[in-house]
Write an enzyme that holds these catalytic residues in place. Structure first.
Site, PDB file in Angstrom:
ATOM      1  N   ASP A 136       1.094  -1.332  -0.035  1.00 15.79           N
ATOM      2  CA  ASP A 136       0.184  -0.125   0.075  1.00 15.79           C
ATOM      3  C   ASP A 136       1.157   1.773   0.128  1.00 15.79           C
ATOM      4  OD1 ASP A 136      -2.084  -1.610   0.193  1.00 15.79           O
ATOM      5  OD2 ASP A 136      -2.450  -1.395   2.527  1.00 15.79           O
ATOM      6  N   ARG A 137       0.140   2.507  -0.954  1.00 14.28           N
ATOM      7  CA  ARG A 137       1.505   3.876  -0.953  1.00 14.28           C
ATOM      8  C   ARG A 137       1.487   3.626   0.705  1.00 14.28           C
ATOM      9  NH1 ARG A 137       0.364   9.459  -0.411  1.00 14.28           N
ATOM     10  NH2 ARG A 137      -2.139   8.725   0.392  1.00 14.28           N
TER      11      ARG A 137
END
Length: 288
Positions: A136-137
């Site tokens: 995930d970012r």
């Protein structure tokens, strides 16, 4: 058996690959004008669009429904992510990095240049670099890329069949009211139209072993890789990860606010190399 990866007819340019567009069918210039207005039509007229064989699309080109064309997208204005991304390991097949918080793994939506993939392609001059998996970012930690198209499938398959042992560290300031260790199993669904993933009744498709390390620190060992799995499972236990802007509720965070990173780190990746049989282990130095 995995299908061979499709090779785009346009090369990577400045670290960014071409966009692939599926057509409704008919005259391509007319479709571009309908869908993208004058700017889209101008790209066709300028010879900036090619078909799957690499032939330049002209204003007279007709293609059937479902055909694909390729072009370079206009890069969005992006807020620079002000953190380094150390290379933990590199050889002829793989590159392993310590991804910082706030940096997406690969281009999507408004994140293109400010992604781990594009940054590395530019810095290392490796146009065929591709992620073997994703983080995930907002999650930091160990991230593995393949260097050459020929080896990509072998490493991606390791992750797809669960042959990579992944360990995360998380911090939650919430009161611990469940007995740990605990294997959390549930069915997690993520829809494109929604920011949050959610749990629903049905056959479990997500498993996470949650262990307490004391002091609000937890070791998470996912046995599957659903979107936002660790964040959803921790929130479901009443232990939302500190600084999570999505779980248990959505918070509005400015794009240039890097002051409160999610307290989640992909601490370790361990697997048997598909070519050498060597046991490989990589550890993040990012602190919670």
């Amino acid at each position: 058996m995995r299908r061979p990866a499709r090779v785009p007819p346009l090369p990577v340019r400045d670290g960014v690959g071409p966009a692939r567009l599926r057509l409704q069918g008919g005259n391509v210039a007319d479709e571009f004008a309908r869908r993208f207005g004058a700017d889209g039509l101008a790209k066709v007229r300028a010879g900036e669009v090619v078909d799957a064989a690499g032939a330049v699309v002209t204003p007279a080109t007709e293609l059937p429904p479902g055909a694909h064309v390729y072009l370079y997208r206009e890069l969005p204005d992006e807020v620079a992510v002000p953190f380094d991304m150390p290379v933990l390991y590199r050889d002829d097949d793989i590159v392993v990095v310590d991804k910082p918080h706030f940096l997406a793994t690969m281009p999507r939506g408004g994140h293109v240049a400010q992604t781990a993939l594009v940054r590395l392609r530019r810095a290392l001059d490796l146009p065929e670099l591709s992620p073997a998996h994703r983080l995930d970012r907002l999650t930091a930690g160990v991230l593995l890329f393949t260097v050459r198209r020929e080896v990509r499938g072998a490493y991606q398959t390791l992750f797809a069949r669960g042959a990579v042992h992944k360990t995360y560290l998380a911090r939650s300031s919430a009161q611990l009211n469940v007995e740990l260790p605990l294997l959390v199993r549930s069915r997690i669904i993520k829809r494109r139209s929604q920011m949050q993933a959610f749990e629903e009744p049905g056959e479990p498709n997500a498993e996470t072993l949650v262990e307490s390390l004391g002091g609000g620190c937890y070791r998470l060992s996912p046995r599957t890789g659903r979107t936002h799995q660790l964040r959803v499972h921790m929130a479901s236990l009443g232990l939302p990860i500190d600084n999570d802007p999505l779980y248990p509720r959505i918070l509005d965070v400015a794009a240039d606010d890097f002051s409160a990173p999610l307290r989640l780190v992909a601490r370790r990746l361990q697997f048997e190399d598909p070519f050498t049989g060597e046991l490989r282990s990589f550890v993040s130095s990012v602190e919670l």
